[in-house]
Design a protein around this motif. Sequence first.
Motif, PDB file in Angstrom:
ATOM      1  N   GLY A  27       0.801  -1.216   0.000  1.00  0.00           N
ATOM      2  CA  GLY A  27       0.000   0.000   0.000  1.00  0.00           C
ATOM      3  C   GLY A  27       0.833   1.265   0.000  1.00  0.00           C
ATOM      4  O   GLY A  27       2.070   1.235  -0.112  1.00  0.00           O
ATOM      5  N   LEU A  28       0.155   2.376   0.155  1.00  0.00           N
ATOM      6  CA  LEU A  28       0.773   3.697   0.131  1.00  0.00           C
ATOM      7  C   LEU A  28       1.862   3.823   1.178  1.00  0.00           C
ATOM      8  O   LEU A  28       1.652   3.468   2.341  1.00  0.00           O
ATOM      9  N   SER A  29       3.002   4.349   0.777  1.00  0.00           N
ATOM     10  CA  SER A  29       4.170   4.660   1.620  1.00  0.00           C
ATOM     11  C   SER A  29       4.885   3.432   2.156  1.00  0.00           C
ATOM     12  O   SER A  29       5.876   3.552   2.884  1.00  0.00           O
ATOM     13  N   ASP A  30       4.438   2.230   1.785  1.00  0.00           N
ATOM     14  CA  ASP A  30       5.110   1.004   2.217  1.00  0.00           C
ATOM     15  C   ASP A  30       6.124   0.558   1.168  1.00  0.00           C
ATOM     16  O   ASP A  30       6.409   1.272   0.212  1.00  0.00           O
ATOM     17  N   SER A  31       6.632  -0.648   1.329  1.00  0.00           N
ATOM     18  CA  SER A  31       7.558  -1.241   0.380  1.00  0.00           C
ATOM     19  C   SER A  31       7.347  -2.746   0.405  1.00  0.00           C
ATOM     20  O   SER A  31       6.489  -3.252   1.144  1.00  0.00           O
ATOM     21  N   LEU A  32       8.126  -3.466  -0.385  1.00  0.00           N
ATOM     22  CA  LEU A  32       8.004  -4.923  -0.402  1.00  0.00           C
ATOM     23  C   LEU A  32       8.239  -5.544   0.971  1.00  0.00           C
ATOM     24  O   LEU A  32       7.757  -6.643   1.274  1.00  0.00           O
ATOM     25  N   ALA A  33       8.976  -4.839   1.841  1.00  0.00           N
ATOM     26  CA  ALA A  33       9.262  -5.358   3.176  1.00  0.00           C
ATOM     27  C   ALA A  33       7.993  -5.610   3.978  1.00  0.00           C
ATOM     28  O   ALA A  33       7.987  -6.446   4.899  1.00  0.00           O
ATOM     29  N   TYR A  34       6.921  -4.902   3.639  1.00  0.00           N
ATOM     30  CA  TYR A  34       5.652  -5.074   4.356  1.00  0.00           C
ATOM     31  C   TYR A  34       5.189  -6.520   4.335  1.00  0.00           C
ATOM     32  O   TYR A  34       4.604  -7.012   5.308  1.00  0.00           O
ATOM     33  N   ASP A  61      11.269   6.332 -10.130  1.00  0.00           N
ATOM     34  CA  ASP A  61      10.043   6.995 -10.553  1.00  0.00           C
ATOM     35  C   ASP A  61      10.358   7.875 -11.751  1.00  0.00           C
ATOM     36  O   ASP A  61      11.520   8.036 -12.144  1.00  0.00           O
ATOM     37  N   ASP A  62       9.327   8.426 -12.359  1.00  0.00           N
ATOM     38  CA  ASP A  62       9.516   9.378 -13.451  1.00  0.00           C
ATOM     39  C   ASP A  62       8.578  10.559 -13.237  1.00  0.00           C
ATOM     40  O   ASP A  62       7.992  10.705 -12.160  1.00  0.00           O
ATOM     41  N   ASP A  63       8.442  11.392 -14.254  1.00  0.00           N
ATOM     42  CA  ASP A  63       7.626  12.598 -14.081  1.00  0.00           C
ATOM     43  C   ASP A  63       6.208  12.428 -14.607  1.00  0.00           C
ATOM     44  O   ASP A  63       5.467  13.402 -14.757  1.00  0.00           O
ATOM     45  N   LYS A  64       5.783  11.192 -14.850  1.00  0.00           N
ATOM     46  CA  LYS A  64       4.425  10.948 -15.334  1.00  0.00           C
ATOM     47  C   LYS A  64       3.406  11.194 -14.227  1.00  0.00           C
ATOM     48  O   LYS A  64       3.707  11.066 -13.036  1.00  0.00           O
ATOM     49  N   ASN A  65       2.189  11.518 -14.631  1.00  0.00           N
ATOM     50  CA  ASN A  65       1.078  11.635 -13.700  1.00  0.00           C
ATOM     51  C   ASN A  65       0.676  10.228 -13.256  1.00  0.00           C
ATOM     52  O   ASN A  65       0.167   9.443 -14.048  1.00  0.00           O
ATOM     53  N   THR A  66       0.919   9.902 -12.012  1.00  0.00           N
ATOM     54  CA  THR A  66       0.701   8.543 -11.537  1.00  0.00           C
ATOM     55  C   THR A  66      -0.789   8.281 -11.321  1.00  0.00           C
ATOM     56  O   THR A  66      -1.485   9.061 -10.677  1.00  0.00           O
ATOM     57  N   THR A  67      -1.248   7.155 -11.850  1.00  0.00           N
ATOM     58  CA  THR A  67      -2.635   6.721 -11.704  1.00  0.00           C
ATOM     59  C   THR A  67      -2.648   5.262 -11.268  1.00  0.00           C
ATOM     60  O   THR A  67      -1.632   4.560 -11.344  1.00  0.00           O
ATOM     61  N   ILE A  68      -3.813   4.789 -10.826  1.00  0.00           N
ATOM     62  CA  ILE A  68      -3.954   3.370 -10.504  1.00  0.00           C
ATOM     63  C   ILE A  68      -3.646   2.539 -11.743  1.00  0.00           C
ATOM     64  O   ILE A  68      -2.977   1.510 -11.667  1.00  0.00           O
ATOM     65  N   ASP A 132      -6.421  15.405   3.657  1.00  0.00           N
ATOM     66  CA  ASP A 132      -5.636  15.508   4.886  1.00  0.00           C
ATOM     67  C   ASP A 132      -4.257  14.875   4.704  1.00  0.00           C
ATOM     68  O   ASP A 132      -3.243  15.420   5.150  1.00  0.00           O
ATOM     69  N   PHE A 133      -4.227  13.709   4.051  1.00  0.00           N
ATOM     70  CA  PHE A 133      -2.952  13.040   3.794  1.00  0.00           C
ATOM     71  C   PHE A 133      -2.059  13.908   2.896  1.00  0.00           C
ATOM     72  O   PHE A 133      -0.847  14.029   3.131  1.00  0.00           O
ATOM     73  N   ASP A 134      -2.683  14.480   1.879  1.00  0.00           N
ATOM     74  CA  ASP A 134      -1.952  15.305   0.916  1.00  0.00           C
ATOM     75  C   ASP A 134      -1.344  16.525   1.601  1.00  0.00           C
ATOM     76  O   ASP A 134      -0.177  16.878   1.375  1.00  0.00           O
ATOM     77  N   LYS A 183       2.306  11.238  -4.993  1.00  0.00           N
ATOM     78  CA  LYS A 183       1.724  10.716  -6.231  1.00  0.00           C
ATOM     79  C   LYS A 183       0.770   9.563  -5.942  1.00  0.00           C
ATOM     80  O   LYS A 183      -0.261   9.412  -6.598  1.00  0.00           O
ATOM     81  N   GLY A 184       1.129   8.733  -4.959  1.00  0.00           N
ATOM     82  CA  GLY A 184       0.264   7.618  -4.591  1.00  0.00           C
ATOM     83  C   GLY A 184      -1.060   8.094  -4.033  1.00  0.00           C
ATOM     84  O   GLY A 184      -2.116   7.508  -4.321  1.00  0.00           O
ATOM     85  N   ILE A 185      -1.019   9.148  -3.215  1.00  0.00           N
ATOM     86  CA  ILE A 185      -2.259   9.738  -2.692  1.00  0.00           C
ATOM     87  C   ILE A 185      -3.111  10.247  -3.846  1.00  0.00           C
ATOM     88  O   ILE A 185      -4.315   9.957  -3.946  1.00  0.00           O
ATOM     89  N   ASN A 186      -2.501  10.995  -4.734  1.00  0.00           N
ATOM     90  CA  ASN A 186      -3.242  11.611  -5.840  1.00  0.00           C
ATOM     91  C   ASN A 186      -3.786  10.583  -6.828  1.00  0.00           C
ATOM     92  O   ASN A 186      -4.778  10.853  -7.519  1.00  0.00           O
TER      93      ASN A 186
END
Length: 263
Positions: A27-34, A61-68, A132-134, A183-186
């Motif tokens: 999920g958001l702000s995590d990594s594979l370690a989760y 990462d790159d400068d693309k607009n991140t989406t699901i 709020d997260f943003d 970007k993950g939030i957005n």
Amino acid sequence: MTKKTINDLNINYELEGEGKTIVFVHGLSDSLAYWKVLSENLKNDYKTLIYDLRGHGESSDDDKNTTINLYQEDLYQLLKALNIENAVFVGLSLGGNIILDLAVNHPEMVNGLVVMSSFPEHDENLKKIFNDFDNAIDQGFVEFFDTILHYTLTDDMLEEHKELLENVKFEAAKTANLEGIKKGINAGYGFNLTDRLNEINVPTLVIAGEEDNLTTLDIQRKISDNIRDCELIVLEKTKHNILIGRNIEKLLNIINDFMLKIE
């Protein structure tokens, strides 16, 4: 850890074991370690893939607009690069969005889904929380961590692990990719897959925390109610973070039992 170049990014991953494949999406702000606590226990019976989303962990990462959909396309290309033709997918929160999107867009790859603490659409309540997260991530990782913490863990766990959580917060702040998290939030804004969930025709589990006040039970029932072969499992004394100590053995049993049903 190993990296593959996917969509011009370096995606960090670990692939271990043999047999039926289970792919874990964090999920958001995590990594594979989760997922280590689960993958380490399952790799002796299955092939397990854990990886860092773009802008998280050790993935670039790159400068693309991140989406699901962009996260989903990264996953699809990673699977192709690793010669994984199909798998069972386990996703938490943002990871759950990604695997649902994969199941709709690349159903041939999906043998089953385990969706934890996720949402099928971005409603007004989630919009307020994400705002709020943003705002918090704009102030820094420490502020973001403090903001999300009361959504992820129950009050008794916050009190019991108070000192540990403080240490985790400041250690994580040293390496956190703030732009990747933002970007993950957005990416969640505007996400709506509810009307396409009925296209999913593989066995699915939705695992929810009884006290989740982020992706509430009502939200998660929208997933389970719209997928034909779906079971909702509610874990007591649990908020958004499903993978807490008292749930580990139960989750391993749930996943093992689920895998036995997958042809």
